[in-house]
Design a protein around this motif. Structure first.
Motif, PDB file in Angstrom:
ATOM      1  N   GLY A   1       2.821  21.809  70.223  1.00 48.95           N
ATOM      2  CA  GLY A   1       2.133  23.007  69.719  1.00 48.95           C
ATOM      3  C   GLY A   1       1.151  22.667  68.615  1.00 48.95           C
TER       4      GLY A   1
ATOM      5  N   GLY B   1       1.413  24.256  63.977  1.00 48.79           N
ATOM      6  CA  GLY B   1       1.113  22.879  64.369  1.00 48.79           C
ATOM      7  C   GLY B   1      -0.111  22.352  63.627  1.00 48.79           C
TER       8      GLY B   1
ATOM      9  N   GLY C   1       1.313  18.101  72.061  1.00 47.17           N
ATOM     10  CA  GLY C   1       1.324  18.854  73.319  1.00 47.17           C
ATOM     11  C   GLY C   1       0.755  20.248  73.126  1.00 47.17           C
TER      12      GLY C   1
ATOM     13  N   LEU D   1       4.067  18.315  78.115  1.00 49.78           N
ATOM     14  CA  LEU D   1       5.041  18.315  77.019  1.00 49.78           C
ATOM     15  C   LEU D   1       6.329  17.591  77.407  1.00 49.78           C
ATOM     16  CD1 LEU D   1       2.898  20.441  76.186  1.00 49.78           C
ATOM     17  CD2 LEU D   1       4.717  21.655  75.012  1.00 49.78           C
TER      18      LEU D   1
ATOM     19  N   VAL E   1       6.825  23.594  67.878  1.00 49.04           N
ATOM     20  CA  VAL E   1       6.160  24.778  67.304  1.00 49.04           C
ATOM     21  C   VAL E   1       5.269  25.429  68.361  1.00 49.04           C
ATOM     22  CG1 VAL E   1       6.321  24.286  64.835  1.00 49.04           C
ATOM     23  CG2 VAL E   1       4.490  23.215  66.139  1.00 49.04           C
TER      24      VAL E   1
ATOM     25  N   ASN F   1      11.361  27.694  65.426  1.00 48.29           N
ATOM     26  CA  ASN F   1      11.567  28.730  66.433  1.00 48.29           C
ATOM     27  C   ASN F   1      12.899  29.466  66.230  1.00 48.29           C
ATOM     28  OD1 ASN F   1      11.801  30.184  68.813  1.00 48.29           O
ATOM     29  ND2 ASN F   1      10.730  28.617  69.996  1.00 48.29           N
TER      30      ASN F   1
ATOM     31  N   THR G   1       4.500  27.338  56.252  1.00 49.05           N
ATOM     32  CA  THR G   1       5.462  27.017  57.310  1.00 49.05           C
ATOM     33  C   THR G   1       5.455  25.517  57.595  1.00 49.05           C
ATOM     34  OG1 THR G   1       4.986  29.205  58.186  1.00 49.05           O
ATOM     35  CG2 THR G   1       6.273  27.749  59.580  1.00 49.05           C
TER      36      THR G   1
HETATM   37  N1  LIG Z   1       2.831  31.648  62.313  1.00 49.00           N
HETATM   38  C1  LIG Z   1       3.712  31.669  61.341  1.00 49.00           C
HETATM   39  O1  LIG Z   1       3.423  32.057  60.195  1.00 49.00           O
HETATM   40  C2  LIG Z   1       5.104  31.213  61.592  1.00 49.00           C
HETATM   41  C3  LIG Z   1       5.520  30.833  62.847  1.00 49.00           C
HETATM   42  N2  LIG Z   1       6.800  30.423  63.051  1.00 49.00           N
HETATM   43  C4  LIG Z   1       7.221  29.992  64.362  1.00 49.00           C
HETATM   44  O2  LIG Z   1       6.498  28.821  64.718  1.00 49.00           O
HETATM   45  C5  LIG Z   1       6.303  28.761  66.115  1.00 49.00           C
HETATM   46  C6  LIG Z   1       4.811  28.587  66.398  1.00 49.00           C
HETATM   47  O3  LIG Z   1       4.117  29.695  65.888  1.00 49.00           O
HETATM   48  P1  LIG Z   1       2.525  29.694  65.768  1.00 49.00           P
HETATM   49  O4  LIG Z   1       2.033  28.375  65.327  1.00 49.00           O
HETATM   50  O5  LIG Z   1       2.193  30.899  64.972  1.00 49.00           O
HETATM   51  O6  LIG Z   1       2.111  29.932  67.295  1.00 49.00           O
HETATM   52  P2  LIG Z   1       0.656  29.835  67.944  1.00 49.00           P
HETATM   53  O7  LIG Z   1       0.648  30.825  69.048  1.00 49.00           O
HETATM   54  O8  LIG Z   1      -0.389  29.899  66.902  1.00 49.00           O
HETATM   55  O9  LIG Z   1       0.617  28.350  68.561  1.00 49.00           O
HETATM   56  C7  LIG Z   1       1.371  27.959  69.667  1.00 49.00           C
HETATM   57  C8  LIG Z   1       0.930  26.565  70.097  1.00 49.00           C
HETATM   58  O10 LIG Z   1       1.777  26.125  71.131  1.00 49.00           O
HETATM   59  C9  LIG Z   1       1.028  25.817  72.297  1.00 49.00           C
HETATM   60  N3  LIG Z   1       1.795  26.299  73.443  1.00 49.00           N
HETATM   61  C10 LIG Z   1       2.398  27.513  73.578  1.00 49.00           C
HETATM   62  N4  LIG Z   1       3.043  27.581  74.747  1.00 49.00           N
HETATM   63  C11 LIG Z   1       2.851  26.389  75.360  1.00 49.00           C
HETATM   64  C12 LIG Z   1       3.255  25.850  76.602  1.00 49.00           C
HETATM   65  N5  LIG Z   1       3.995  26.549  77.466  1.00 49.00           N
HETATM   66  N6  LIG Z   1       2.862  24.585  76.913  1.00 49.00           N
HETATM   67  C13 LIG Z   1       2.095  23.871  76.061  1.00 49.00           C
HETATM   68  N7  LIG Z   1       1.686  24.333  74.857  1.00 49.00           N
HETATM   69  C14 LIG Z   1       2.056  25.580  74.526  1.00 49.00           C
HETATM   70  C15 LIG Z   1      -0.300  26.520  72.168  1.00 49.00           C
HETATM   71  O11 LIG Z   1      -1.267  25.762  72.873  1.00 49.00           O
HETATM   72  P3  LIG Z   1      -2.846  26.150  72.861  1.00 49.00           P
HETATM   73  O12 LIG Z   1      -3.305  25.849  71.464  1.00 49.00           O
HETATM   74  O13 LIG Z   1      -3.452  25.246  73.868  1.00 49.00           O
HETATM   75  O14 LIG Z   1      -2.902  27.603  73.196  1.00 49.00           O
HETATM   76  C16 LIG Z   1      -0.491  26.491  70.640  1.00 49.00           C
HETATM   77  O15 LIG Z   1      -1.086  25.279  70.264  1.00 49.00           O
HETATM   78  C17 LIG Z   1       6.915  30.047  66.677  1.00 49.00           C
HETATM   79  O16 LIG Z   1       8.235  29.776  67.091  1.00 49.00           O
HETATM   80  C18 LIG Z   1       6.930  30.985  65.473  1.00 49.00           C
HETATM   81  O17 LIG Z   1       7.950  31.942  65.546  1.00 49.00           O
HETATM   82  C19 LIG Z   1       7.710  30.353  62.031  1.00 49.00           C
HETATM   83  C20 LIG Z   1       7.353  30.706  60.761  1.00 49.00           C
HETATM   84  C21 LIG Z   1       6.036  31.202  60.449  1.00 49.00           C
END
Ligand SMILES: NC(=O)C1=CN([C@@H]2O[C@H](COP(=O)(O)OP(=O)(O)OC[C@H]3O[C@@H](n4cnc5c(N)ncnc54)[C@H](OP(=O)(O)O)[C@@H]3O)[C@@H](O)[C@H]2O)C=CC1
Ligand SMILES: N[C@@H](CC=O)C(=O)O
Ligand code: NA
Length: 440
Positions: free
Chosen positions: A9, A14, A40, A61, A76, A101, A310
């Motif tokens: 992520g 990430g 990934g 991934l 993430v 997560n 985070t």
């Molecule tokens: N945002 C926040 O403030 C906080 C978030 N969290 C937790 O952190 C985690 C990530 O959140 P966040 O960073 O906001 O999420 P985002 O939606 O911003 O990022 C998700 C990332 O994961 C990648 N991704 C998602 N699904 C897949 C898949 N099936 N295969 C490959 N890559 C995938 C996406 O790829 P691509 O870039 O190509 O779309 C993206 O890079 C979550 O569990 C959230 O609950 C926890 C605390 C705070």
């Protein structure tokens, strides 16, 4: 010797992690022994703010979690699947896991931690609750001498941001939610934030650590903030309260068993007295108030969401694992017991969660009534018949020929209060009961 990380992520969190690694100067020296070897993502075409060599990025991934050169996996990507399967596969391959997560941990914690214990690896989750605020490590390590009896948290940044803006500027719910999404605070599906599910996941994780047993998420009462109106925020203010989405887990202070015979676990919008320490926790900030014996009260406060905060928690977990690996306090050997007892999860039993009808709490209720003489008296009589005593009753004016009556009760058993409301709903003078909130 360096440690290789597979980062799953590269979204808000990430990217925050990548930025810390891109600029290690002035941070803990162990950071320089860690390297992000693979990242990934879902799409290779997406523009990224972080400059990474193209060979580092992949959409495969599974290949990352199966790569024998990777020591630690950071998950993430969010969501339940494929996140759960990727975490389990990483564990099966003997890799340590750091995840933000909470949705996966709150639902599949038993499966994940059992697998981790068996494989002799760590699954670290500091970022999963209250973002950058250290709450997991203190519960695992610093508070071990205490009997914890109460956890009260503001654990969702998105809803706290929304409630704060509604309170301060009368802004509309949808506009503020869109802002929180743009700032990267909200979940991919913000329903989890708004409906109290995200805070429910987090209090379940904290309660499990504080009370020494697993929590069945389905038994955690979860209510969100959709029904909180500008009118309620205003009435609450006049009565000396602010409205916050609180996540609460508690046992009677005299309890000395782990896990306790029964505990309360609930998330709901709550009227908080303006002089309470949680009343001034605003915007995306989170806080966790812990009451414990002999410590008394301790409150953790800080940014509960967003990229940098985070990522700070994620990277701290990675540094912790690196420290353990360097000092040999970990062995990827199922026969060995050399796994840090304060950092591994060894819960065997589920906690017993008390039904909401048994809860004793104060309530705020708003009634729309026909402006008949004696309505307040009749309300008082029905409440009295069900053992509900009233702390204040205010008739606030007439709107569209309906009078608005706001009631705050003394402590009452929730089941009795609902029985009284069932009877009140049948009264000819009652038009509707638009709001029903608990009071701290
Ligand atoms: N945002 C926040 O403030 C906080 C978030 N969290 C937790 O952190 C985690 C990530 O959140 P966040 O960073 O906001 O999420 P985002 O939606 O911003 O990022 C998700 C990332 O994961 C990648 N991704 C998602 N699904 C897949 C898949 N099936 N295969 C490959 N890559 C995938 C996406 O790829 P691509 O870039 O190509 O779309 C993206 O890079 C979550 O569990 C959230 O609950 C926890 C605390 C705070
Ligand atoms: N969506 C969550 C992100 C952190 O866990 C929140 O708003 O708190
Ligand atoms: Na945290």
């Amino acid at each position: 010797m360096g440690f290789k990380i597979g980062l799953l992520g590269l979204g808000t969190v990430g990217t925050g992690v990548g930025e810390i690694f891109a600029n290690p100067k002035g941070r803990h020296p162990l950071l320089q022994e860690l390297e992000i070897a693979k990242v990934g993502v879902r799409s290779l075409e997406k523009a990224r703010s972080l400059n990474l060599p193209t060979e580092v990025l992949t959409t495969d991934l599974n290949a990352i979690v199966n790569d024998p050169t990777i020591d630690m996996v950071v998950e993430v990507i969010g969501g339940l699947e494929p996140a759960r399967s990727l975490i389990l596969e990483a564990i099966a391959q003997g890799k340590h896991v750091v995840t933000a997560n909470k949705a996966v941990i709150a639902r599949f914690g038993e499966e994940i931690f059992q697998a981790a214990t068996q494989a002799g690896v760590y699954v670290m989750i500091e970022a999963a609750v209250a973002g950058g605020i250290p709450v997991i490590q203190p519960l695992k390590e610093s508070l071990g001498a205490n009997r914890i009896h109460t956890l009260i948290g503001i654990l969702n940044g998105t809803t706290n941001y929304i409630l704060t803006k509604m309170q301060q500027s009368g802004a509309a719910f949808d506009d503020v939610l869109a802002e929180a999404q743009e700032l990267g605070y909200a979940e991919a599906d913000p329903t989890a934030d708004v409906d109290g599910l995200d805070a429910g996941d987090k209090i379940a994780i904290l309660a499990s650590l504080a009370f020494g047993g697993r929590i069945d998420l389905e038994q955690v009462h979860r209510e969100g903030i959709r029904q909180v109106s500008a009118a309620d925020i205003n009435y609450a203010k006049n009565l000396g309260f602010v409205i916050k989405l609180l996540a609460i887990a508690k046992v009677p202070p005299t309890t000395a068993e782990l896990p306790p015979p029964q505990l309360e676990a609930r998330v709901h919008p709550t009227l908080v007295p303006v002089d309470h320490p949680l009343a001034n926790v605003n915007d995306v900030y989170n806080a966790l108030l812990i009451e414990a014996n002999p410590l008394g009260q301790v409150m953790f406060f800080g940014p509960g969401a967003g990229a940098g905060p985070t990522a700070s928690a994620v990277v701290a977990d990675l540094i912790n694992i690196a420290a353990l690996l360097k000092t040999g306090i970990v062995a990827n050997d199922p026969e060995s017991s050399r796994i840090h007892p304060l950092l591994a999860c060894s819960h065997q039993h589920y906690c017993n969660i008390a039904p909401m009808n048994d809860l004793v709490t104060r309530f705020y209720a708003r009634f729309l009534t026909k402006d008949h003489p004696g309505v307040i008296g009749k309300l008082g009589t029905v409440f009295g018949n069900h053992g509900v005593s009233l702390e204040s009753v205010v008739q606030t004016g007439i709107k569209a020929e309906l009078a608005e009556i706001v009631v705050v009760t003394h402590d009452v058993q929730e089941g009795n209060f609902h029985q009284a409301l069932d009877e009140i709903r049948q009264m000819e003078a009652i038009s509707s009961i638009p709001s029903l909130l608990r009071v701290l």
